[in-house]
Design an enzyme around this catalytic site. Structure first.
Site, PDB file in Angstrom:
ATOM      1  N   SER A  56       0.840  -1.191   0.000  1.00 28.12           N
ATOM      2  CA  SER A  56       0.000   0.000   0.000  1.00 28.12           C
ATOM      3  C   SER A  56       0.874   1.238   0.000  1.00 28.12           C
ATOM      4  O   SER A  56       2.014   1.218   0.496  1.00 28.12           O
ATOM      5  CB  SER A  56      -0.891   0.010   1.247  1.00 28.12           C
ATOM      6  OG  SER A  56      -1.588   1.235   1.385  1.00 28.12           O
ATOM      7  N   TYR A  75      -3.235   0.034  10.691  1.00 23.72           N
ATOM      8  CA  TYR A  75      -3.002  -0.381   9.303  1.00 23.72           C
ATOM      9  C   TYR A  75      -1.660   0.148   8.806  1.00 23.72           C
ATOM     10  O   TYR A  75      -0.889  -0.579   8.166  1.00 23.72           O
ATOM     11  CB  TYR A  75      -4.143   0.148   8.436  1.00 23.72           C
ATOM     12  CG  TYR A  75      -4.144  -0.365   7.013  1.00 23.72           C
ATOM     13  CD1 TYR A  75      -4.597  -1.641   6.722  1.00 23.72           C
ATOM     14  CD2 TYR A  75      -3.719   0.442   5.958  1.00 23.72           C
ATOM     15  CE1 TYR A  75      -4.626  -2.112   5.412  1.00 23.72           C
ATOM     16  CE2 TYR A  75      -3.742  -0.022   4.656  1.00 23.72           C
ATOM     17  CZ  TYR A  75      -4.195  -1.290   4.382  1.00 23.72           C
ATOM     18  OH  TYR A  75      -4.216  -1.748   3.084  1.00 23.72           O
ATOM     19  N   LYS A 110       1.541  -2.016   7.440  1.00 26.76           N
ATOM     20  CA  LYS A 110       2.058  -1.909   6.082  1.00 26.76           C
ATOM     21  C   LYS A 110       3.518  -1.450   6.064  1.00 26.76           C
ATOM     22  O   LYS A 110       4.287  -1.866   5.189  1.00 26.76           O
ATOM     23  CB  LYS A 110       1.190  -0.963   5.249  1.00 26.76           C
ATOM     24  CG  LYS A 110      -0.192  -1.531   4.943  1.00 26.76           C
ATOM     25  CD  LYS A 110      -0.109  -2.854   4.190  1.00 26.76           C
ATOM     26  CE  LYS A 110      -1.469  -3.413   3.817  1.00 26.76           C
ATOM     27  NZ  LYS A 110      -1.397  -4.698   3.104  1.00 26.76           N
TER      28      LYS A 110
END
Length: 324
Positions: free
Chosen positions: A140, A153, A157
């Site tokens: 991402s 998150y 990542k």
């Protein structure tokens, strides 16, 4: 990528994973599809079989290593080898760090980072004896920049990017094994609405938004011609440059941009979404129609960056004039 490639896809039930399964099916690959929801997997498998692909389905949760091992064994048992493993399974939580319950934060990190390590362990254990294999992780833009209200998150990542780099270094002795990262910006998938939410408003993908099919096409290309990192989208490059080149300006702009473009106006009560178990997508669009053209957040950041640089140059010029 050899003919009749054997491909495992974890996270195949929706979003990028589903699109990747269909993209591989169109190439004639033999598939093992894995995710937590058997009904959702069966729908994807049916679509892949309609394209002519042999498909096996395996219910698995990447937080449970035994189920991931079972996925790998299903591929070997059915097809005799494992050529490509694409890992796209992920969950997400919105909210200020102090508002997100500790167990939700930890489960997101466990799923998105430790789960990726579990997949890598299973894949490499099969790749090493056969001396070939491509392991592709869905990364991402948030593995290279930071946004507020997505701390778990983002943490996952960034950790995933480090894990991929470490695995790449440790497989240099095996030229037939490749570890890759495909990192898009915003993608129109259900994750924004199925995410746990403690922000008070549903999340949405900030524009510009890619389709899952475009990301899937990049994954298939990477399987055929492995590349260390594939970054999708000019906007991602602009945002990443702003994050690195002018961090102070980035920090000023990213909060307002996230509140305007990354959170919808639709209110939602606190909930844990699909973090702990599969959950149906809440009603409503995954991506409400943007009120402004799709490039405006990146354009705003780029414009702010140019203005910042102009001010800095003016100040340096003024200081230089005064010292003469």
């Amino acid at each position: 990528m050899p003919a009749a490639t054997v491909a495992v896809i974890t996270g195949a039930s929706s979003g990028v994973g589903r699109a990747t399964a269909l993209a591989f099916a169109r190439t004639g690959a033999r598939l093992v599809l894995a995710a937590r929801s058997r009904p959702a997997l069966d729908l994807v498998a049916e679509s892949c079989r309609a394209l002519g692909a042999p498909v096996r389905v395996a219910v698995a949760d990447v937080t449970e290593p035994a189920t991931v091992e079972a996925v790998a064994e299903a591929a070997i048992s059915a097809y005799g080898r494992l050529d490509v493993w694409v890992h796209t399974a992920a969950v997400m939580a919105y909210g200020r760090f102090e508002d997100v319950p500790a167990e939700v934060f930890e489960r997101v990190v466990t799923t998105d980072l430790i789960g990726a390590a579990t997949v890598a362990r299973a894949a490499l254990a099969r790749f090493r004896p056969q001396e070939h294999g491509v392991l592709i992780f869905g990364g991402s833009l948030l593995g290279t920049v930071v946004t507020p209200y997505t701390s778990s998150y983002v943490t996952s990542k960034w950790g995933l990017r480090a894990l991929v780099r470490a695995l790449r270094l440790e497989t240099r002795d095996a030229p037939g094994i490749h570890v890759c990262l495909v990192a898009p910006g915003s993608v129109d998938t259900p994750i924004y609405r199925t995410a746990a939410n403690f922000a008070g408003r549903f999340g949405q993908p900030p524009p510009p938004v890619d389709s899952p099919e475009r990301v899937a096409a990049a994954i298939v290309r990477c399987a055929r011609r492995p590349r260390a990192t594939v970054t999708l989208g000019l906007a991602s490059r602009i945002i990443r440059f702003g994050f690195v080149a002018t961090p102070a300006l980035y920090d000023v702009l990213v909060g307002p941009l996230m509140r305007i473009a990354g959170l919808s106006r639709e209110r939602v009560a606190p909930h844990t979404g699909n973090v702990f178990a599969p959950a149906p997508q809440p009603p409503g669009p995954a991506r409400p129609a943007p009120a402004r053209p799709g490039w405006w957040p990146a354009a705003a950041l780029a414009g702010g960056l140019l203005a910042w640089q102009s001010v800095r140059r003016s100040r340096r010029t003024g200081a230089s004039t005064l010292t003469r």
